[in-house]
Design a protein around this motif. Structure first.
Motif, PDB file in Angstrom:
ATOM      1  N   TRP A 200       0.875  -1.268  -0.082  1.00 44.41           N
ATOM      2  CA  TRP A 200      -0.058   0.009   0.008  1.00 44.41           C
ATOM      3  C   TRP A 200       0.872   1.224   0.053  1.00 44.41           C
ATOM      4  O   TRP A 200       1.433   1.718   1.005  1.00 44.41           O
ATOM      5  N   LEU A 247      -7.826  -2.669   5.692  1.00 46.62           N
ATOM      6  CA  LEU A 247      -7.277  -3.509   4.700  1.00 46.62           C
ATOM      7  C   LEU A 247      -5.993  -4.315   5.549  1.00 46.62           C
ATOM      8  O   LEU A 247      -5.243  -3.593   6.273  1.00 46.62           O
ATOM      9  N   ALA A 469      -8.705  -1.130  -3.059  1.00 45.27           N
ATOM     10  CA  ALA A 469      -9.536  -1.512  -1.925  1.00 45.27           C
ATOM     11  C   ALA A 469     -10.717  -2.368  -2.200  1.00 45.27           C
ATOM     12  O   ALA A 469     -10.826  -3.444  -1.388  1.00 45.27           O
ATOM     13  N   LEU A 472      -9.367  -5.509  -2.887  1.00 45.16           N
ATOM     14  CA  LEU A 472      -8.670  -6.470  -1.627  1.00 45.16           C
ATOM     15  C   LEU A 472      -9.771  -6.841  -0.571  1.00 45.16           C
ATOM     16  O   LEU A 472      -9.612  -7.842   0.024  1.00 45.16           O
ATOM     17  N   LYS A 473     -10.640  -6.063  -0.375  1.00 46.32           N
ATOM     18  CA  LYS A 473     -11.672  -6.481   0.439  1.00 46.32           C
ATOM     19  C   LYS A 473     -12.303  -7.854  -0.098  1.00 46.32           C
ATOM     20  O   LYS A 473     -12.757  -8.781   0.744  1.00 46.32           O
ATOM     21  N   GLN A 476      -9.551 -10.625   0.275  1.00 38.51           N
ATOM     22  CA  GLN A 476      -9.462 -10.963   1.829  1.00 38.51           C
ATOM     23  C   GLN A 476     -10.585 -11.578   2.816  1.00 38.51           C
ATOM     24  O   GLN A 476     -10.480 -12.232   3.647  1.00 38.51           O
TER      25      GLN A 476
END
Length: 790
Positions: A200, A247, A469, A472-473, A476
């Motif tokens: 990041w 994150l 983001a 990634l959400k 994950q």
């Protein structure tokens, strides 16, 4: 890069391989039947220029599981010249994609009507429009239960949204537009999850100059006020912090950004025309304080990697800078100050073990420079460190490349997934789905657990950060990946079959080489450093100058100047000019011709200090160009130490002796105690006038007059005594008679106390030093005003 076959992994069990094959056949049966019926059932493809643009603006959830309802929304826009009638937006399911190359192919041709459009999902899950006029955009939203998509084997499926309809020129049903994307399907947890590290990056371009405001506070001066825009609501840096807080990422931070925001929060000025500056708005100071508070909370408990201060351009240093003496020392300085800056501002201890060349492009010289300042891990990228051994899967990121150095190879496809303009919802959604598809395909390549690193662009825009983001959400919270920090990825067991061969220097991309700093940049930096070294010797508080200029020199080598050569040159020039201007505040005052009457005299030379701090460790040397005529302190030159208080001047006096008449050139020069010249010399002439014949005649005449006056007085008294003796007669001989009334004890040859001259006129003045020919220089502060040293 090597690609994976349909069923990869030497560790996969025979039973699992049989299940995969069986699942593929079962999933492909309906598709095959559809293809056999295509000539009779499939609608005709659009011909000519009558097309409809389809934008897929939202796909939720991005990675559905059993029991989910998939919602797809977007817009359709008639880009042709004819009205479309009987239009219908429908969903299309494409084949299972077994390789990463297949995903690439779909992405490159995502709206090509000449390719297959897949199988249409049940027609009731669609949206109809009676007509679609040219230039008109219509919004659609379609929801469909996932179990209606007939998804079979786990993996990545091609998925599309198409619009069909008729035109007056072609009054039959046809596909007029399509947008393809990807649907990751992994409803149950994968047998082996891939460990994924996502960097990041919190970096920015250079904002602070070397200049500071007058006064003890040294208020920093910024190039502009653009940083405030990035820190404010909706700004790029504000979004990066807000999104990254939730994150599981590794923060990669440029300490220069932290130093700039911290300085801004304490009060700053903004550079204007002609080196003027204005105070930064107080509301912007508040923005900076709030951003730092938010960042401190966001990085708590997360790994923080600190790049060298100002993110120096490692490739430029390796290819060009190493040919200029001293360039590599700046990288060491930038690395040393990095950890201190991050710890001071964020109150966390960062890792400084990583170097990150631009776009992860490496060659032997870049690796050598990157590790020269202490970093033993270099973040590369797989399109630079390419696989050459024919691997059919993506290996883990860590690669030992010799000398105790580890190359951490980021995945190129996933790292570049969020580049480009993502301000519109359509491209952003496609980027998210492609990223997830590539991630799932990597997991499907092998049952062996691997560590994958994603290193996106250095300075993502706010919209790019939002897309990152979102992806990634989904990743994950998904079933095939687990988060891992960068240090763990670097320490992971390397794949013995992965390449460790660093590409040659000639393989470095020409597009990146054209953006490198020129040799002239490093030469200018070297000049500035030499001047700084010379200047700091005389300062009593070196930190006021060394710190701001040292950091400005680091900024002059920043990778953020790529693509902005003119701005970079202007910045470095301003740093150099400001340093020379500051150093010139300690100088010698010019002198005009000096006249010396006599064989010896004192010559004052004035040193002016317009800095706010005292200066010392200076030596002033006065040199005679003709020592046979004029000596300084008894020799050709003489030196004296100099100390001058801030905002004051100091006159230094030199004793001279002349041997002959005439004009003699004299040179005054300041030196540092280590023998280096400081500032410009001051030259002036000394005109020597010895004792001349006219002066001798005047002096001789005066002496003669004094002698004659004394002789006259003597003869006058002699005659007076003789007359007195005659008047007294012979009988008076030998008698004691008073010589003068009232003074009977005075001897006969005593001169009278009275003088022929009026009272007081013959009392000689007390001797005194002759007035110097040159006026003393004022020791008051210079009228030009104080200048603050930085």
């Amino acid at each position: 890069m090597a690609e994976a076959a349909d069923f990869q992994g030497t560790t996969a069990s025979p039973a699992r391989r049989w299940l995969r094959r069986t699942g593929t056949l079962l999933a492909g049966a309906p598709l095959l039947a559809g293809l056999l019926q295509l000539p009779a059932a499939a609608p005709a493809q659009a011909a000519g220029g009558d097309t409809v643009a389809v934008s897929l603006d939202s796909l939720s959830p991005s990675a559905p599981t059993d029991g989910d309802t998939l919602t797809v929304s977007g817009t359709v826009t008639n880009t042709g010249k004819q009205t479309v009638t009987d239009a219908q937006v429908g969903l299309r399911m494409g084949p299972l994609l077994n390789t990463r190359s297949a995903i690439d192919a779909v992405s490159r041709h995502s709206d090509d009507l000449q390719l297959g459009t897949g199988t249409e999902v049940d027609g009731k899950y669609g949206e109809k429009f009676a007509k679609l006029a040219p230039g008109v955009a219509e919004h659609f939203s379609i929801s469909v239960p996932v179990d209606k998509l007939d998804l079979g084997q786990d993996g990545v499926y091609e998925f599309g949204v198409a619009l069909s309809g008729q035109t007056s020129a072609q009054p039959w049903d046809q596909t007029l537009g399509i947008q393809r994307t990807f649907l990751p399907w992994q409803p149950s947890e994968a047998d082996t999850r891939t460990r994924t590290t996502f960097l990041w990056p919190l970096l920015s371009r250079v904002h602070m100059t070397a200049r500071t405001g007058a006064g003890e506070l040294q208020t920093p001066v910024f190039l502009d006020d653009d940083l405030a825009k990035d820190l404010g609501p909706g700004g790029r840096l504000a979004r990066m912090v807000d999104l990254g807080r939730d994150l599981d990422v590794t923060w990669v931070i440029d300490p220069d950004l932290l130093a700039s925001v911290d300085a801004m929060a304490k009060g700053y000025r903004v550079q204007g025309p002609d080196n003027t500056s204005t105070p930064g708005p107080r509301e912007h100071q508040a923005l900076a304080k709030q951003w730092l508070d938010n960042l401190q909370k966001a990085v708590t408990g997360k790994e923080v990697v600190a790049l060298p201060f100002a993110d120096p351009d490692l490739a430029s240093l390796a290819h060009i800078g190493t040919s200029v003496t001293g360039s590599l020392s700046h990288l060491k300085d930038a690395t040393d100050v990095a950890a201190t800056t991050v710890k001071t501002v964020l109150h966390v201890t960062p890792s400084t073990d990583f170097a990150w060349p631009v776009e992860g492009a490496v060659d032997p010289s870049i690796i050598k420079v990157a590790t020269s300042a202490g970093a033993d891990r270099v973040i590369a990228r797989s399109d630079s460190l390419q696989e050459t051994s024919g691997l059919t899967y993506t290996p883990s990121a860590a690669r030992p490349i010799g000398g105790g150095t580890t190359a951490v190879v980021a995945d190129a496809r996933m790292s570049t997934a969020f580049e480009g303009d993502l301000t519109k919802a359509g491209p952003a959604t496609l980027a998210v789905q492609e990223f997830l598809a590539q991630s799932l395909e990597v997991t499907a390549q092998s049952d062996a657990q691997r560590s994958i690193v994603v290193a996106p662009q250095r300075m993502p825009s706010a919209s790019q950060a939002q897309a990152m983001a979102t992806a990634l959400k989904a990743l994950q919270s998904g079933t095939w990946s687990q988060a891992q920090d960068l240090t763990a990825a670097a320490k992971a067991k390397p794949d013995p079959n992965a390449t460790t061969r660093i590409p040659s220097t000639s393989a470095y991309p020409s597009s990146l080489r054209r953006q490198e700093l020129p040799r002239s940049a490093f030469e200018q930096i070297a000049r500035t450093q030499d001047k700084l070294d010379n200047f700091q010797v005389i300062l009593t508080d070196q930190s006021r100058v060394v710190t701001p200029f040292g950091r400005a020199i680091n900024r002059g080598m920043s990778a953020s100047w790529r693509g902005r050569a003119s701005a970079a040159e202007s910045y470095r020039g301003d740093v150099e000019d400001w340093l020379y201007e500051l150093a010139d505040q300690v100088k010698l005052i010019d002198k005009s011709e000096t006249k010396l009457s006599g064989r010896s005299a004192t010559i004052p030379v004035t040193v002016q200090n317009n800095l706010v701090q005292p200066v010392s460790h200076l030596v002033l040397r006065l040199t005679s160009t003709m020592p046979t005529r004029l000596k300084i302190g008894g020799k050709a030159y003489y030196e004296q130490p100099v100390e001058v208080s801030g905002g004051h001047s100091q006159s230094v006096k030199f004793t001279t002796s002349a041997n002959a008449n005439g004009r003699v050139g004299v040179i005054a020069q300041l030196f540092t105690e280590d023998g280096q010249e400081y500032g410009d010399p001051v030259s002036f002439d000394v005109k020597v006038t010895e004792v001349t014949p006219t002066v001798m005649l005047v002096i001789g005449g005066g002496v003669l007059l004094l002698v004659l006056a004394g002789f006259r007085m003597y003869t006058h008294r002699k005659r007076a005594a003789a007359r007195q003796a005659e008047d007294d007669g012979p009988d008076a001989a030998g008698e004691d008679t008073p010589d003068e009334p009232g003074n009977p004890d005075a001897p006969a040859d005593r001169l009278p106390e009275e003088s022929d001259t009026p009272s007081g006129e013959d009392d000689p003045d007390q001797p005194s030093d002759p007035a110097p020919d040159t006026a003393s220089e004022s020791t008051d502060p210079s009228a030009t005003g104080e200048r603050v040293d930085r």
